[in-house]
Design a protein around this motif. Structure first.
Motif, PDB file in Angstrom:
ATOM      1  N   THR A 386      -4.500  11.958  -5.284  1.00 20.41           N
ATOM      2  CA  THR A 386      -3.230  11.516  -5.854  1.00 20.41           C
ATOM      3  C   THR A 386      -3.453  10.130  -6.423  1.00 20.41           C
ATOM      4  N   ILE A 387      -3.400  10.048  -7.762  1.00 19.49           N
ATOM      5  CA  ILE A 387      -3.842   8.810  -8.424  1.00 19.49           C
ATOM      6  C   ILE A 387      -2.672   7.948  -8.892  1.00 19.49           C
ATOM      7  N   ASN A 388      -1.499   8.122  -8.230  1.00 19.69           N
ATOM      8  CA  ASN A 388      -0.434   7.152  -8.470  1.00 19.69           C
ATOM      9  C   ASN A 388      -0.374   6.112  -7.355  1.00 19.69           C
ATOM     10  N   ILE A 389      -1.328   6.159  -6.418  1.00 18.96           N
ATOM     11  CA  ILE A 389      -1.568   5.122  -5.427  1.00 18.96           C
ATOM     12  C   ILE A 389      -2.692   5.514  -4.484  1.00 18.96           C
ATOM     13  N   ASN A 390      -2.641   6.738  -3.940  1.00 17.09           N
ATOM     14  CA  ASN A 390      -3.425   7.057  -2.743  1.00 17.09           C
ATOM     15  C   ASN A 390      -4.935   7.005  -2.968  1.00 17.09           C
ATOM     16  N   ALA A 391      -5.421   7.610  -4.052  1.00 23.57           N
ATOM     17  CA  ALA A 391      -6.865   7.606  -4.301  1.00 23.57           C
ATOM     18  C   ALA A 391      -7.362   6.199  -4.603  1.00 23.57           C
ATOM     19  N   GLU A 392      -6.573   5.412  -5.324  1.00 22.82           N
ATOM     20  CA  GLU A 392      -6.974   4.032  -5.594  1.00 22.82           C
ATOM     21  C   GLU A 392      -7.044   3.233  -4.298  1.00 22.82           C
ATOM     22  N   MET A 393      -6.056   3.437  -3.426  1.00 22.72           N
ATOM     23  CA  MET A 393      -6.018   2.707  -2.156  1.00 22.72           C
ATOM     24  C   MET A 393      -7.269   2.987  -1.315  1.00 22.72           C
ATOM     25  N   ASN A 394      -7.793   4.212  -1.405  1.00 18.10           N
ATOM     26  CA  ASN A 394      -9.001   4.543  -0.654  1.00 18.10           C
ATOM     27  C   ASN A 394     -10.135   3.557  -0.921  1.00 18.10           C
ATOM     28  N   TYR A 395     -10.164   3.015  -2.128  1.00 17.60           N
ATOM     29  CA  TYR A 395     -11.307   2.186  -2.528  1.00 17.60           C
ATOM     30  C   TYR A 395     -10.984   0.697  -2.607  1.00 17.60           C
ATOM     31  N   TRP A 396      -9.813   0.288  -2.137  1.00 18.21           N
ATOM     32  CA  TRP A 396      -9.527  -1.141  -2.083  1.00 18.21           C
ATOM     33  C   TRP A 396     -10.514  -1.918  -1.217  1.00 18.21           C
ATOM     34  N   TRP A 640      -0.167  -0.611   2.385  1.00 15.86           N
ATOM     35  CA  TRP A 640      -0.007  -1.380   1.148  1.00 15.86           C
ATOM     36  C   TRP A 640       0.751  -2.674   1.433  1.00 15.86           C
ATOM     37  N   LYS A 641       1.764  -2.592   2.285  1.00 14.91           N
ATOM     38  CA  LYS A 641       2.585  -3.773   2.571  1.00 14.91           C
ATOM     39  C   LYS A 641       1.791  -4.863   3.286  1.00 14.91           C
ATOM     40  N   VAL A 642       0.781  -4.486   4.062  1.00 11.73           N
ATOM     41  CA  VAL A 642      -0.086  -5.511   4.662  1.00 11.73           C
ATOM     42  C   VAL A 642      -0.727  -6.353   3.556  1.00 11.73           C
ATOM     43  N   ASN A 643      -1.191  -5.692   2.504  1.00 10.74           N
ATOM     44  CA  ASN A 643      -1.799  -6.408   1.381  1.00 10.74           C
ATOM     45  C   ASN A 643      -0.784  -7.284   0.654  1.00 10.74           C
ATOM     46  N   PHE A 691      -7.657   2.855   4.897  1.00  8.67           N
ATOM     47  CA  PHE A 691      -8.362   1.997   3.948  1.00  8.67           C
ATOM     48  C   PHE A 691      -7.472   0.847   3.478  1.00  8.67           C
ATOM     49  N   GLY A 692      -6.181   1.130   3.299  1.00 12.87           N
ATOM     50  CA  GLY A 692      -5.264   0.093   2.849  1.00 12.87           C
ATOM     51  C   GLY A 692      -5.167  -1.043   3.852  1.00 12.87           C
ATOM     52  N   CYS A 693      -5.098  -0.703   5.140  1.00  9.15           N
ATOM     53  CA  CYS A 693      -4.983  -1.745   6.157  1.00  9.15           C
ATOM     54  C   CYS A 693      -6.274  -2.541   6.284  1.00  9.15           C
ATOM     55  N   THR A 694      -7.425  -1.881   6.165  1.00  9.01           N
ATOM     56  CA  THR A 694      -8.695  -2.618   6.169  1.00  9.01           C
ATOM     57  C   THR A 694      -8.726  -3.628   5.032  1.00  9.01           C
ATOM     58  N   SER A 695      -8.291  -3.205   3.847  1.00  9.41           N
ATOM     59  CA  SER A 695      -8.204  -4.131   2.712  1.00  9.41           C
ATOM     60  C   SER A 695      -7.252  -5.276   3.027  1.00  9.41           C
ATOM     61  N   GLY A 696      -6.111  -4.948   3.631  1.00  7.56           N
ATOM     62  CA  GLY A 696      -5.115  -5.972   3.923  1.00  7.56           C
ATOM     63  C   GLY A 696      -5.618  -7.021   4.894  1.00  7.56           C
ATOM     64  N   ILE A 697      -6.363  -6.596   5.912  1.00  9.92           N
ATOM     65  CA  ILE A 697      -6.919  -7.563   6.858  1.00  9.92           C
ATOM     66  C   ILE A 697      -7.917  -8.482   6.154  1.00  9.92           C
ATOM     67  N   ALA A 698      -8.728  -7.912   5.253  1.00 10.97           N
ATOM     68  CA  ALA A 698      -9.642  -8.744   4.464  1.00 10.97           C
ATOM     69  C   ALA A 698      -8.864  -9.749   3.623  1.00 10.97           C
TER      70      ALA A 698
END
Length: 828
Positions: A386-396, A640-643, A691-698
């Motif tokens: 799902t490329i309106n958010i989910n697939a992109e978030m996988n690679y943040w 996403w909100k963590v980010n 993946f989104g939360c891992t990005s957010g912590i970074a």
């Protein structure tokens, strides 16, 4: 009396032994990066522990009497090569646009359902490869049960005791050998006996045994939505025993009285690429098996750990540790929101990196909606992309957490979509370039699916293309940029042809458009609109990255001039009557709307158009929008909100979101959470939240999107006392070799410059260079990787109140660096 006394002593000794054993386990896991449990998974898939090597995935249940190893293969999808464009769109495009401009969104949506949404496949399904079962008769009465997933080594382990014998099972998904390998041992000789058999939800599977040591399964995936199943697959399970004997029935292998057993699992398909399924699955499966079968588990495991740690060990995070870390993972999850357990946040951060290493490897398929793990024949949302958010978030997390190579499968998918999407752009919209709607799959379908409410969105390709630009910003790889440029240019070219002038406001806008999956009350429940904020932001980014790439590569001067002119005519962001960042072109946001998608904050993250320092009014408006939307939502939305709260430099609020996300499913009223195996719960399981939360912590610890490397931008009170991180990557090739902090101040920073150039640091306290002088930063950052395109000033409603952002004081300094050199800074 004497007999009773002996029995009492024996019971006491056994209890003491159990307590000491449990204490030892707790001690060894106190600071380790392990998920561990004192009970089996039972029948719950989300209790099982995931392993993977980017090609094969497995879920290890850790059940005693009947162990289950649920299997996946990355190219095992329903259907076959296909297209799902709807050519009726082109003739009706003008009418849809007219209806939207007349305020007849619902009528426009009804028409779009007929002419834009696919009449063929709505996307194919990621499929399970079945389950290997190991049945252990007589193991129902067990003690000392323990299971773990060691994410520092990517090994699962299950152990328990039956009748004085301790049984241990280990499982890995070997990266170098492309196999799932299971190893069984016992504390006494000739103790291992079990029956291995296979089951599958696939309707047509042929199961055989060969020479009493191999169990094979083969089949073809199912047809789905008019597309014939064309993926053939072959699985080979080979069992090697030391001691004891092997025998077989037609569909099972029986092991009796073995000392040690190793199980090798190889699975392959005929998939070559999204246009070609002419491979030989039998030869492939046999080839991988034959290469590995001569190796012992010790050798395979050693090689696997080396290959895995090459990625995993690049980043280490220490947030401190408390007694809460002594408890099993499921118990820590239950108490995390009310207990001081900083190591659990560090574990979850690293678990996201573990999952990306395990589900996304160069040359393989990208991590899908469930990574590489799925046990259902018809999974939720097909477990596709799902490329309106989910697939992109996988690679943040890919670039910033030092897993750049693992970005490759997604980047390759985008390149393939850019080829498939040319026909979609031409046939459906009469446009040059390429585009994709809101979903794709292994066959790189780019048509519109699900319904116009969700699918009549034209920015899937534009957003996904920005990942190629991001990869260049982090790596500085000009050869890669040269291969990526046609994709960027094609995405920009589509918008050149598809944008239209608003008849009243005269901005260039998308029509039809939507803010993904949300609908304002003013539109009679329809999502269709014109010129939504997120789309304007994405088009701005696509034009800007294409312009910069072309200038770097010295290409297409005339085309770039066109893009600059059109970019200047895009709709600016707007601040509405409630002080919010408007989601739509008109000021119709509802402050009580708590929709899971907050798409118009794309400009805050992952983009950098909204900044605390460059665009303070928009920054405050974004904050207002976040407050309106609330915290608790689906699992991925909280990720996403963590980010976003990290970009807001509000560490405590970001931490609150982590607590909300790391809550057992069912606790957050109306929202998601986390399963016992720490999979993110939408619900159901979606890996993007991990993946989104891992990005957010970074992002809480380091950001580099706003013209500088910003250290500790959103450190919560819970982590301020002291901490340490190594290995984070910043734009421009900078790597945090080590950052140590105490009482919210950086006390030591070692940073490597891989590309050279100016390093601009934004820091919470003064630092000094151990072998040189830092210069106070002034003006724009001269490092070209930190060039930021100015956005138009926002239009602000006369009803909106304004204030300046409340930010912690920071210091900005510049350091001229040389490629390959490392620099050490310490607190003054």
């Amino acid at each position: 009396m004497e007999v009773k006394l002996k029995i009492v002593r024996l019971v006491c000794a056994l209890l003491l032994s159990f307590v000491l054993s449990a204490t030892d386990i707790q001690a060894q896991n106190y600071a380790a990066l392990k998920l561990w449990y004192n009970k089996p998974s039972g029948k719950v898939w989300e209790n099982a522990l995931p392993i993977g090597n980017g090609r094969l995935g497995a879920m290890i249940y850790g059940n005693v009497e009947k162990e289950t190893i649920q299997l996946n293969e990355h190219t095992l999808w329903s259907g076959g090569p296909n297209r799902n464009d709807n050519p009726l769109a082109l003739d009706s495009l003008a009418e849809i646009r007219k209806l939207i401009l007349e305020g007849k969104q619902k009528q426009a949506e009804q028409l779009a359902n007929r002419v834009i949404i696919s009449k063929k496949s709505h996307g194919q399904m990621f499929e399970p490869a079945g389950e290997l079962h190991l049945a252990f008769n007589g193991h129902g009465n067990y003690t000392n049960y323990y299971r773990e997933l060691d994410i520092e080594k990517a090994i699962t382990k299950t152990s328990y005791t039956v009748a004085g014998v301790t049984y241990t099972r280990e499982a890995i998904a070997s990266l170098p050998d492309r196999m799932v390998v299971v190893h069984l041992t016992a504390s006494k000789p000739n103790s291992i006996s079990f029956t291995a058999f296979y089951t599958s939800p696939q309707p047509k599977v042929e199961v055989k045994t060969i020479q009493s040591r191999q169990l094979t399964f083969a089949g073809t995936t199912i047809d789905h939505e008019t597309v014939k199943g064309m993926v053939r697959y072959k699985g080979i399970v080979e069992i090697k025993n030391t001691g004891g004997s092997l025998s077989s029935s037609d569909t099972s292998v029986i092991v009796k009285n073995a000392n040690e057993v190793t199980i090798y699992i190889s699975i392959a398909t005929n998939f070559n690429n999204y246009l070609d399924v002419s491979g030989n699955e039998n030869e492939r499966a046999a080839s991988w098996l034959n290469k590995a079968i001569a190796k012992s588990f010790k050798t395979i495991s050693k090689d696997h750990v080396v290959a895995y740690q090459k990625h995993f060990n690049r980043v280490k995070l220490d947030l401190g540790i408390t007694d809460a870390a002594k408890f099993p993972t499921d118990e820590r999850l239950k108490s995390f929101s009310t207990t001081n357990d900083p190591q659990f946040a560090a574990l979850y951060f690293q678990y996201g990196r573990y999952l990306l290493i395990s589900s996304s490897q160069p040359g393989g398929q990208p991590a899908n909606l469930q990574g590489i793990w799925n046990n259902k024949l018809r999974p939720a949302w097909d477990s596709k992309y799902t490329i309106n958010i989910n697939a992109e978030m996988n690679y943040w997390p890919a670039e910033k957490t030092n897993l750049s190579e693992l970005h490759e499968p997604f980047l390759q998918m985008v390149k393939e979509m850019s080829v498939a999407g040319e026909k979609t752009a031409r046939d459906m919209y009469g446009a040059r370039g390429w585009m994709a709607h809101h979903n794709t799959d292994i066959w790189r379908a780019t048509g519109a699916v699900d319904g116009a409410f969700w699918g009549a969105w034209h920015q899937g390709g534009g957003w996904a293309s920005q990942h190629l630009w991001d990869h260049y910003l982090y790596s500085g790889d000009r050869k890669f940029l040269a291969t990526a440029y046609p994709v960027l240019k094609g995405a920009a070219t589509f918008y050149v042809d598809f944008l239209v002038e608003h008849p009243v406001k005269h901005w260039l806008v998308i029509n039809p458009d939507q803010s993904p999956e949300n609908a304002p009350a003013a539109h009679q429940g329809s999502s269709l609109d014109i010129g939504t904020t997120m789309s304007n932001q994405i088009v701005f980014d696509v034009f800007s990255s294409t312009i910069r790439a072309a200038e770097i590569l010295k290409k297409d001067a005339v085309f770039i001039d066109t893009l600059k002119q059109m970019r200047s005519r895009l709709a600016p962001m707007q601040i509405g009557q409630h002080g919010q960042l408007q989601e739509w072109l008109d000021d119709i946001d509802d402050p009580k709307d708590n929709h899971r998608h907050v798409s118009h904050l794309y400009g805050l993250f992952p983009s950098n158009q909204i900044s605390a320092y460059r665009t303070p009014a928009l920054f405050n408006a974004a904050r207002t929008t976040l407050i309106h939307r609330g915290d608790v939502s689906t699992g991925w939305s909280m990720g996403w909100k963590v980010n976003w709260w990290a970009r807001m430099q509000d560490g405590n609020h970001a931490y609150k979101l982590i607590q909300n996300q790391l809550t057992p499913l069912g606790v957050n009223p109306g929202g998601g959470g986390t399963y016992n195996n720490l999979f993110d719960a939408h619900p159901p399981f979606q890996i993007d939240g991990n993946f989104g939360c891992t990005s957010g912590i970074a992002e809480m610890l380091m950001q580099s999107a706003d013209g500088s490397v910003h250290l500790l931008p959103a450190l919560p009170d819970a982590w301020q006392k002291e901490g340490n991180i190594t290995g984070l990557k910043a734009i421009g090739g900078f790597e945090i070799v080590q950052m140590q902090w105490k009482d919210a101040k950086v006390i030591k920073l070692i940073i490597k410059s891989n590309l050279g150039g100016n390093l601009r640091l934004r820091i919470p306290n003064a630092l000094k260079l151990t072998n040189g002088i830092l210069i106070d930063a002034t003006g724009e950052n001269k490092n070209p990787f930190y060039q930021i395109t100015a956005i138009p000033d926002p239009i602000i409603s006369s009803k909106a109140t304004s204030s300046k952002p409340e930010l912690k004081k920071t210091i900005m300094v510049d350091l001229s660096t040389i490629a390959g050199k490392t620099y050490t800074l310490v607190s003054k």
